[in-house]
Design an enzyme around this catalytic site. Structure first.
Site, PDB file in Angstrom:
ATOM      1  N   TYR B 362     -40.214  22.815  12.262  1.00  0.00           N
ATOM      2  CA  TYR B 362     -39.709  23.335  13.551  1.00  0.00           C
ATOM      3  C   TYR B 362     -39.586  22.287  14.656  1.00  0.00           C
ATOM      4  O   TYR B 362     -40.010  21.178  14.485  1.00  0.00           O
ATOM      5  CB  TYR B 362     -40.449  24.583  13.996  1.00  0.00           C
ATOM      6  CG  TYR B 362     -41.951  24.546  14.247  1.00  0.00           C
ATOM      7  CD1 TYR B 362     -42.657  23.382  14.455  1.00  0.00           C
ATOM      8  CD2 TYR B 362     -42.647  25.756  14.300  1.00  0.00           C
ATOM      9  CE1 TYR B 362     -44.017  23.411  14.711  1.00  0.00           C
ATOM     10  CE2 TYR B 362     -44.013  25.787  14.557  1.00  0.00           C
ATOM     11  CZ  TYR B 362     -44.683  24.611  14.756  1.00  0.00           C
ATOM     12  OH  TYR B 362     -46.020  24.638  15.019  1.00  0.00           O
ATOM     13  N   GLU B 363     -38.946  22.675  15.720  1.00  0.00           N
ATOM     14  CA  GLU B 363     -38.598  21.760  16.831  1.00  0.00           C
ATOM     15  C   GLU B 363     -37.843  20.533  16.338  1.00  0.00           C
ATOM     16  O   GLU B 363     -38.104  19.402  16.751  1.00  0.00           O
ATOM     17  CB  GLU B 363     -39.861  21.339  17.601  1.00  0.00           C
ATOM     18  CG  GLU B 363     -40.599  22.513  18.189  1.00  0.00           C
ATOM     19  CD  GLU B 363     -40.458  22.654  19.701  1.00  0.00           C
ATOM     20  OE1 GLU B 363     -39.783  21.836  20.347  1.00  0.00           O
ATOM     21  OE2 GLU B 363     -41.029  23.633  20.221  1.00  0.00           O
TER      22      GLU B 363
END
Lengths: 380, 380
Positions: B362-363
């Site tokens: 994620y990110e």
């Protein structure tokens, strides 16, 4: 927290980079090919004040910090790792122990000419039978009046033959094993002190590596460094800082190979476009750059800790093992990016790859660094 | 250079460490067993000032710098990566867009509640077909009088269902591509706003990850953030912030793995001695510790640059990539050092192993970080 170099450090870096690119890089391949040490480069480094960066001006040094010294080794190694190790062995291994353990007379007599670059230094610890197990040495030093008489052989001595001043470790009391080791300052030309075989090496070929022999070499008592029996401690403490110099060398090698690989990837066209536009190459470059940044931060941190007078043994072992390993990885990938051309001596990356290998071996193999680090983990 | 924390940062660090030990650690086994969202911890973090670290005091926050924020995520994630991500998402993408792009009224209405932990924030960007390719979202927002009518689905929304405020991205002008995306502040009880399926995940138990459904959701026009068409810019504006935050979360996991594995290796006896006496184990620990230290330096260097307002796009991506890889490798090796016990839920390392994986996803996946780094390298 501040991750910026000072203005002076930035200026020093720029000055050394200019020197490295203009005075060192042009002949690096040729000197490698010919396995030729060029004393005039060391002399130019002396003129620039690089040979005694971290030592106080009263000893002929530049009065700068260890971080500046690390920057110098990095920048020199970025174009030529042989020159990088010449400086690293000279400063970290030969000069440091005199600065740290020497008497005022010894400092004036030996540290000053080393710092001024009038003399070159070397460090004689390793023997055929004692590499990582440095305490297993057999060279002896027997007291005889105002002298010690040294007998034995050392191998793999960087700067040997060219150096005028040698830090030599020998057993003064074999029964005490590592507590019976003493350090001496030995000068080139002392009767019985002779140079042995010059090694032919995989890399850092323009840095001389020789065996040295001691046959009834009479060393004056005043040339004992520190106290009798303190030699092993001096050797190990010297290596604590020395390994950060090698981390800086490895960092420079990695950066140099990366810079060549990046430039080549932008120029080299295949399938009608630069290979830098291919994801496989881009991801390699991203990995290489990230590893180099991590190595740089570890190396600078270790130097900074030493500058602050804080413990740096664990940090310098980490910087050495990490920078040495990534230098090997990055240079190997650089050759890969160059492809067939990278395998030829027409391009510099094969030299960087050969030079990188030694950084995993000397000043404590990377296995020894892991022993050092895990000992800290065990104690903490 | 100065590798030390300032005194204020040291105080902050000790405060967060105490908080994590006292308030979070005891609840970790409960979250692992029941996947229960730690609402009471969010409330306590609000009382301690941790929910509004970057929010200026005039809006009810702590008004602290970015390094303080990173310290908090790092220290909390050593104890619980779940609480780490709740705080990270709440702050970097739940609160910051209002702080940076909100009108005074929006700030007055939302920031004090977010900063005190009364409200929890979330960020609704990702859709089934728009992950790394975030510009490809399909959720629409059509202006109708004083309202926008939102229709579409969002997936993988951290804090989904628990959050009170969702920064939501929707297309207001499909003909404009990315420039047709707008951002909205959507409140939990908005008519037509439905929390969908809660994901069952590999790790981060206790952190809610849900689908969101917008079925003619009626959002007041005054909840438009900034102006129409700047949604994509808002989404991308603070990527560094979130990335360094997740890098700090990964760093916490990587360090926790070293700590647990070292402690265990000192205690666990086989063949009559602690397994740390085995070189295979000791060297593994040395590598893990070195990797974590390299990650720590990359994370704080990026945080330092960010806190100074300097460009840090490449450094943030390097930190995120390296720290998340370090977390995954260290957690895997920690399980190995624990052996069969490490595979059980009796010991914490299998949790670290499961939690570490998402930090590579994620990110911005690791692959996206590679692309960002390569872009910077090639543009120089």
């Amino acid at each position: 927290m501040n991750f910026h170099l000072t203005e002076e450090q930035e200026m020093l870096r720029k000055m050394i980079r200019d020197f490295a690119e203009n005075q060192v890089a042009p002949t690096a391949a040729e000197r490698d090919e010919e396995e030729r040490f060029d004393r005039s480069i060391f002399e130019q480094m002396a003129e620039l004040g690089l040979t005694g960066i971290p030592w106080p001006e009263k000893y002929g040094g530049a009065g700068a910090d260890y971080l500046s010294y690390v920057l110098a080794v990095e920048e020199l190694s970025r174009v030529d790792a042989s020159i990088g190790v010449t400086l690293s062995a000279h400063v970290s291994l030969a000069s440091w122990p005199i600065y740290k353990f020497g008497t005022e007379e010894q400092k004036q007599k030996y540290l000053r000419p080393l710092a001024e670059g009038k003399k070159l230094g070397a460090y004689c610890l390793t023997e055929p039978g004692s590499g990582s197990d440095a305490a297993g040495m057999r060279t002896t030093a027997v007291r005889d009046g105002d002298h010690y008489v040294l007998n034995g052989s050392k191998i793999f001595i960087t700067n040997a033959g060219e150096a005028e001043i040698y830090i030599v470790f020998a057993l003064t009391n074999p029964e005490l094993k590592h507590k019976g080791i003493t350090a001496f300052i030995v000068e080139k030309g002392m009767p019985g002190f002779t140079m042995g075989k010059k090694e032919k090496k995989l890399g850092i070929r323009s840095s001389p590596t020789l065996a040295v022999n001691f046959e009834d070499v009479r060393v004056p008592v005043e040339n004992v460094l520190g106290e009798e029996g303190q030699g092993f401690k001096i050797a190990m403490m010297t290596l604590d800082g020395g390994r950060n110099g090698i981390a800086a060398q490895a960092l420079g090698i990695a950066q140099g190979a990366f810079d060549h690989a990046l430039a080549y990837a932008k120029e080299r066209h295949q399938f009608g476009k630069p290979i830098a536009s291919l994801q496989a190459i881009q991801f390699k470059l991203a990995d290489m750059a990230t590893k180099i940044e991590a190595a740089r931060l570890l190396t600078y941190q270790a130097a900074w800790l030493e500058d602050q007078g804080l413990p740096y043994g664990k940090a310098s072992a980490m910087s050495k093992v990490f920078a040495g390993d990534i230098a090997m990885e990055v240079t190997t990938e650089a050759v890969q990016i160059f492809g067939g051309y990278g395998y030829t001596r027409e391009y510099p990356v094969e030299r960087f790859m050969r030079d990188a290998k030694i950084t995993q071996i000397y000043e404590g193999t990377n296995e020894i660094q892991r022993v050092v680090i895990s000992n800290y983990l065990l104690k903490e | 250079m100065d590798f030390r924390f300032s005194e204020e940062h040291e105080m902050m660090r000790r405060m967060v460490q105490d908080f994590a030990q006292k308030e979070i650690a005891p609840f970790v086994p409960v979250m692992e067993e029941t996947e229960q969202f730690p609402r009471h911890i969010v409330k306590k973090m609000g009382e301690t000032g941790l929910m509004g670290i970057p929010v200026p005091e005039e809006w009810g926050g702590a008004g602290a710098d970015f390094i303080s924020y990173i310290l908090a995520i790092h220290e909390i994630s050593k104890v619980s990566a779940t609480v780490g991500v709740i705080l990270s998402v709440h702050t970097s993408v739940g609160t910051n867009p209002i702080l940076y792009f909100g009108s005074d009224e929006q700030k007055r209405k939302y920031l004090p509640k977010l900063a005190s932990g009364e409200y929890l924030g979330a960020f609704a960007l990702t859709e089934p077909q728009a992950g790394s390719d975030a510009g490809n979202i399909r959720t629409t927002a059509v202006r109708k009088g004083d309202e926008y009518i939102l229709n579409g689905n969002k997936v993988f929304i951290t804090n989904g269902g628990e959050a009170d405020v969702y920064i939501t991205f929707a297309v207001t002008d499909p003909s404009q591509g990315r420039r047709g995306i707008s951002a909205f502040i959507v409140e939990k009880d908005t008519p037509g706003f439905i929390v969908g399926k809660k994901e069952k995940k590999m790790g981060l138990f206790g952190s809610n990850t849900t689908e969101l459904i917008f079925d003619n959701a009626r959002v007041p026009a005054e909840n438009l953030l900034g102006q129409e068409g700047i949604g994509f810019k808002i989404a991308m504006a603070n990527l560094d912030y979130g990335r360094i935050g997740i890098a700090a979360q990964a760093l916490g996991i990587a360090e926790a793995a070293v700590q647990y594995a070292t402690d265990y290796a000192k205690e666990r006896k086989q063949f009559g001695q602690p397994i740390i006496k085995q070189q295979a184990v000791a060297f593994n620990l040395a590598d893990m510790a070195t990797r974590a230290e390299a990650a720590r330096l990359l994370v704080y260097r990026a945080a330092f640059l960010r806190s100074r307002g300097l460009a840090c796009g490449m450094e943030a991506s390097m930190a995120k990539k390296f720290a998340s890889d370090a977390a995954m490798i260290n957690a895997t090796e920690a399980v190995q050092i624990f052996g069969g016990y490490g595979y059980t839920r009796e010991y914490p390392v299998e949790r670290l192993f499961r939690d570490a994986k998402v930090t590579q996803i994620y990110e911005g996946t690791t692959q996206i970080q590679h692309i960002v780094i390569a872009k910077h390298l090639l543009s120089t």
